[in-house]
Design an enzyme around this catalytic site. Structure first.
Site, short mmCIF file in Angstrom:
data_model
loop_
_atom_site.label_atom_id
_atom_site.label_comp_id
_atom_site.label_asym_id
_atom_site.label_seq_id
_atom_site.Cartn_x
_atom_site.Cartn_y
_atom_site.Cartn_z
N TYR A 140 0.82 -1.21 0.00
CA TYR A 140 0.00 0.00 0.00
C TYR A 140 0.86 1.27 0.00
O TYR A 140 1.90 1.30 0.66
CB TYR A 140 -0.89 0.00 1.25
CG TYR A 140 -1.80 1.19 1.32
CD1 TYR A 140 -2.97 1.22 0.60
CD2 TYR A 140 -1.46 2.30 2.09
CE1 TYR A 140 -3.81 2.32 0.64
CE2 TYR A 140 -2.29 3.41 2.14
CZ TYR A 140 -3.47 3.40 1.42
OH TYR A 140 -4.28 4.50 1.45
N TRP B 53 0.97 5.75 -1.53
CA TRP B 53 0.60 6.77 -2.51
C TRP B 53 1.68 7.00 -3.57
O TRP B 53 1.40 7.54 -4.63
CB TRP B 53 0.31 8.08 -1.79
CG TRP B 53 -1.12 8.22 -1.41
CD1 TRP B 53 -1.85 7.35 -0.67
CD2 TRP B 53 -2.01 9.29 -1.78
NE1 TRP B 53 -3.14 7.82 -0.53
CE2 TRP B 53 -3.26 9.01 -1.20
CE3 TRP B 53 -1.86 10.46 -2.51
CZ2 TRP B 53 -4.36 9.85 -1.35
CZ3 TRP B 53 -2.94 11.30 -2.65
CH2 TRP B 53 -4.18 10.99 -2.09
P1 PGD Z 1 3.48 8.07 1.89
O1 PGD Z 1 4.27 8.90 2.83
O2 PGD Z 1 2.70 8.76 0.83
O3 PGD Z 1 2.50 7.26 2.84
O4 PGD Z 1 0.54 6.07 3.71
P2 PGD Z 1 1.60 5.99 2.51
O5 PGD Z 1 2.41 4.76 2.72
O6 PGD Z 1 0.91 6.17 1.21
O7 PGD Z 1 4.41 6.94 1.29
C1 PGD Z 1 4.70 6.83 -0.05
C2 PGD Z 1 6.14 6.39 -0.20
O8 PGD Z 1 6.38 6.19 -1.58
C3 PGD Z 1 7.15 7.43 0.25
O9 PGD Z 1 8.03 6.87 1.20
C4 PGD Z 1 7.90 7.83 -1.04
O10 PGD Z 1 9.27 8.08 -0.84
C5 PGD Z 1 7.70 6.62 -1.90
N1 PGD Z 1 7.73 6.89 -3.34
C6 PGD Z 1 7.37 8.03 -3.98
N2 PGD Z 1 7.48 7.87 -5.31
C7 PGD Z 1 7.94 6.61 -5.52
C8 PGD Z 1 8.25 5.86 -6.68
O11 PGD Z 1 8.11 6.29 -7.80
N3 PGD Z 1 8.68 4.58 -6.51
C9 PGD Z 1 8.83 4.04 -5.28
N4 PGD Z 1 9.25 2.78 -5.22
N5 PGD Z 1 8.56 4.74 -4.15
C10 PGD Z 1 8.10 6.00 -4.27
C11 PGD Z 1 -0.48 7.01 3.72
C12 PGD Z 1 -1.61 6.50 4.63
O12 PGD Z 1 -1.28 6.77 6.00
C13 PGD Z 1 -2.92 7.07 4.32
S1 PGD Z 1 -3.39 7.19 2.67
C14 PGD Z 1 -3.80 7.41 5.28
S2 PGD Z 1 -5.29 8.15 4.87
C15 PGD Z 1 -3.60 7.09 6.69
N6 PGD Z 1 -3.72 8.23 7.52
C16 PGD Z 1 -3.41 8.12 8.82
C17 PGD Z 1 -3.98 8.94 9.87
O13 PGD Z 1 -4.83 9.79 9.63
N7 PGD Z 1 -3.58 8.71 11.13
C18 PGD Z 1 -2.68 7.77 11.44
N8 PGD Z 1 -2.31 7.62 12.71
N9 PGD Z 1 -2.12 7.02 10.49
C19 PGD Z 1 -2.45 7.14 9.21
N10 PGD Z 1 -1.86 6.33 8.27
C20 PGD Z 1 -2.32 6.29 6.89
#
Ligand code: PGD
Length: 762
Positions: A108, A110
């Site tokens: 999972y 973004w």
């Molecule tokens: P991001 O920080 O977006 O978090 O969780 P998610 O895991 O989506 O992580 C994306 C990662 O992808 C980053 O580390 C980035 O470096 C990497 N990345 C970016 N581009 C690329 C690429 O092209 N290739 C590769 N291999 N990697 C890449 C988000 C999630 O957190 C979500 S959606 C929600 S809604 C939740 N919200 C909460 C919350 O409200 N409260 C708590 N306590 N916890 C939550 N967790 C959840």
């Protein structure tokens, strides 16, 4: 573009960028009325020390010493050819020994906005092609509960959140907006795939100027922008269902509910009304009852019910409310309240789940498809609701409930992650640490040394979005953006596509994976779907090369027609809802039949199971941050500028701060039985008393040598949150709220290590 400027796009906005060999200059898209300051996070990110430069392998995994995985393990640099041979051999070994159902590819996250280098699509396609499938995850951390409850009672989450009441309708028609959980701009700043026009602020301002009254129903007063001129109802955390019931009861008490609407468009209202009036349990859910639970004055509840029954009233429920235990209930009860007001399907009225929760909502939907990377077919049956990852790893073979089904957790030997950061997004990180020590092998593609990368065995450096060509698009954004490469890749970083293509070659499935196309040819190929649809409508449909040259292309929208709810209102027979009865299910026979004590057959007040106590007396809200997307680019300039002494900022109400002798800028320690973290205090009267607010996204940074529950010295709230599902129905993420205590921290302040590559790296 001129002078080295390239058009590009991110989940938080379209922009142009220019690379000078050291840093990036970023200019927001000229047509964006309210660009996101988060664009600033790009400026110094490309060559930051946190970037992953070379393939790395955990030394203890290579040597098979059995040493536990941890934040501080040593890594060995390995040339690409060698690491790809090693990984291909390991994937083959695991597949041969245990089958595709032992590989978790749920992965999972973004990742980045581009539609081709979409890490999820790439990893899923690779695992499907190479092994015929993988154990997948369903639903999201954003909408874990609503994605499951809404189809039972109203229609799909996508349809209800994305094609429903638009911001245009709000500014023209709404008189009253009951925003449960608010509609903070930091959330609608973001849309996965990209957002070229941020319209929410101006739409709310226009509505307010016309006379719309917005109610910010939240423990945080700034969950609506000041432009909305909102009235703040500082509700107790997790008590929204009680307020909704109090409003509903007040409507019935004054005969203000729309009986005709309920009879014509709903099923099961009579059963629900018995509960509302307390005919069976002896407890009417009236304004007085609701007031005692919510902390909102009973007279105010009655007045709000009266106001809502006049004029055009819109009920919105944010994602945050359902990211909690029993999160299904506010989503369902919000719909029932709107049904009782009888305005579902009217312009600017009724119910829009998740309006303002992301930049996807409140907009017109595109009339042509956007480029999408095909993922192939997954032949593995086993799956988990996405937030059950630790349960799965820690309890293979154990039973669990999900949406009426009795399932078992698969036995995972290899975890493969690309584009996500579970050590950011998952709850109870100390438990996740244990879970991440169960599989034989963990593989991560990352752009940077995130905590997840540090807990992996094989870590492959992926390019960042600015280092490759792609196409930016979202189904609710009117622009297709040519995301042109801005800078060369850092170190030896490669695109996820290239990495998977090289692995596919070693596994003998290269042709099936690439279909003989290189990246550029894939972009042109994916673009063709959009171009053909534009041409069929007689619209401007340039060749791929011309689109690339221009940098962007306007996409047509569907009419602002209210979607499935308007069609249903206009003709409840022809426009039947996709629920078992074809109507709004105020009572669901299906859900009642599951017999889940934590999700009964109609919306019900179920008190939070986690209550403040003498030991832990504050309710923590751990929501989305305002200075970055999730954990992405936490090392970026804008995110860093918001920190104090390098720590994430936690907000307290002045009363709670004073009671603990905490002043603005102090370092505090938040703790409960699951863990502890440091943060820097800010005092704010926008935070209700008894509440403490620490957003997510500060990279996990455990104090070395601090045992099984190390202190996170940076401020990641997921060391405190509970790892428990919303209910047996949806099993969604409950990370939004938890109970903690806070004290002033007077110990030595350890230096932040989150952005330092692990050492020693050889
Ligand atoms: P991001 O920080 O977006 O978090 O969780 P998610 O895991 O989506 O992580 C994306 C990662 O992808 C980053 O580390 C980035 O470096 C990497 N990345 C970016 N581009 C690329 C690429 O092209 N290739 C590769 N291999 N990697 C890449 C988000 C999630 O957190 C979500 S959606 C929600 S809604 C939740 N919200 C909460 C919350 O409200 N409260 C708590 N306590 N916890 C939550 N967790 C959840």
């Amino acid at each position: 573009m001129n002078d080295g400027w390239s058009t590009h796009s991110s989940h938080w906005g379209a922009f142009s960028a220019r690379w000078d060999g050291r840093g990036v200059e970023v200019e927001p898209d000229a047509g964006d009325p309210a660009p996101s300051p988060m664009l600033d996070n790009f400026t110094d990110s490309l060559r930051h020390k946190a970037r992953l430069q070379r393939p790395m392998v955990r030394r203890s995994w290579l040597a098979k010493t059995g040493e536990p995985r941890g934040f501080d393990g040593a890594f060995v640099a390995m040339p690409w050819d060698e690491v790809l041979d090693l990984l291909a051999a390991e994937l083959s070994r695991v597949h041969k020994a245990y089958g595709a159902e032992s590989i978790y590819g749920g992965s999972y996250g973004w990742a980045s906005a581009g539609r081709f280098h979409h890490a999820q699509s790439q990893i899923h396609r690779f695992l499907n092609v190479a092994f015929g499938g993988y154990v997948r995850s369903v639903n999201s951390y954003s909408a874990g509960a609503s994605a499951v409850i809404l189809p039972h009672v109203l229609g799909s989450f996508e349809a209800l959140s994305r094609r429903n009441v638009t911001w245009e309708q709000v500014s023209q028609h709404s008189d009253t907006v009951l925003a449960f959980g608010g509609m903070a701009l930091k959330n609608s700043m973001v849309a996965s795939g990209g957002i070229s026009r941020h319209v929410e602020r101006d739409a709310m301002q226009k509505a307010a100027q016309r006379g719309t009254r917005f109610y910010c129903i939240s423990p945080l007063g700034d969950d609506l922008p000041e432009q909305a001129g909102a009235t703040w109802l500082p509700i107790r955390v997790g008590s929204d269902v009680a307020l909704m019931l109090g409003l509903a009861h007040s409507l019935v008490a004054e005969n203000l509910h729309d009986r005709d609407f309920l009879a014509r468009y709903c099923t099961g209202y009579d059963i629900f009304e018995r509960y509302l009036l307390g005919l069976d349990d002896g407890q009417p859910k009236d304004a007085g009852w609701a007031s005692a639970i919510t902390g909102i004055d009973a007279a105010e509840i009655v007045a709000l019910a009266r106001r809502s029954a006049q004029g055009r009233t819109l009920v919105t429920v944010s994602h945050s409310l359902q990211r909690a235990r029993h999160g299904e209930q506010p989503v369902w009860m919000g719909a029932v309240l709107a049904a009782m007001l009888g305005q579902i399907g009217l312009p600017g009225g009724g119910y829009n789940y998740a309006l303002g929760a992301l930049g996807h909502t409140g907009r017109r939907v595109n009339a042509v498809p956007i480029p999408t990377m095909p993922q192939g077919r997954n032949g593995v049956e086993a799956f988990i609701p996405v937030a059950r990852i630790s349960d799965m790893l820690l309890a293979p073979g154990q039973p669990f409930d999900y949406n009426g089904r009795a399932l078992r957790y698969p036995d995972i030997k290899l975890v493969y992650w690309a584009g996500g950061n579970p050590f950011h997004h998952h709850q109870d990180i100390n438990r996740l640490r244990r879970a991440f020590n169960v599989p034989q092998t963990i593989v991560v593609h990352e752009t940077a040394w995130t905590p997840t990368a540090r807990f992996a065995d094989i870590v492959l450096p992926a390019t960042m979005t600015l280092e490759r060509d792609d196409i930016g698009a979202a189904a609710t954004d009117p622009r297709l953006i040519a995301m042109r490469k801005v800078a060369p890749p850092v170190g030896e970083a490669r695109d996820d596509f290239e990495i998977f293509a090289a692995l596919a070659r070693r596994l003998g499935v290269e042709q099936a994976y690439t279909e003989g196309r290189d990246s550029r040819q894939w972009l042109a190929h994916l673009y063709e779907t959009t171009r053909t649809a534009l041409a069929a409508k007689g619209l401007d449909a340039p060749s791929f090369d011309e689109f690339w040259q221009r940098g962007e292309l306007a996409l047509p929208s569907e009419p602002d027609d209210g979607g499935l709810l308007r069609a249903f209102r206009d003709d409840p027979e022809a426009g039947k809802l996709p629920t078992p009865s074809g109507k709004i299910e105020v009572f669901s026979q299906t859900i009642a039949g599951f017999d889940y004590e934590d999700c009964p057959g109609h919306p019900t007040w179920l008190p939070p199971s986690d209550q403040p106590s003498a030991r832990h007396s504050l309710t923590l809200i751990a929501n989305q941050p305002a200075t970055r997307l999730h954990s992405q680019l936490d090392f970026g300039r804008y995110s860093q500028s918001s920190k104090i002494a390098g720590r994430e900022v936690v907000r307290l109400n002045p009363v709670d701060a004073q009671a603990r002798g905490v002043a603005a800028g102090d370092i505090v320690r938040l703790f409960n039985d699951r863990g502890a973290c440091l943060a820097a205090a800010a005092i704010s009267d926008q935070v209700a008393a008894g509440v403490i607010h620490l957003p997510t996204g500060a990279w996990y940074d455990p104090l070395p040598g601090d045992g099984d529950q190390p202190l996170c010295i940076h401020g990641n709230p997921n060391v405190l949150t509970r790892d428990v599902g919303t209910s047996r129905l949806a099993q969604g993420c409950t990370g939004q709220v938890t109970i903690v205590e806070c004290e002033k921290y007077t110990g030595p302040l350890p230096p932040i290590r989150a952005f330092d590559p692990p050492s020693p790296v050889t």
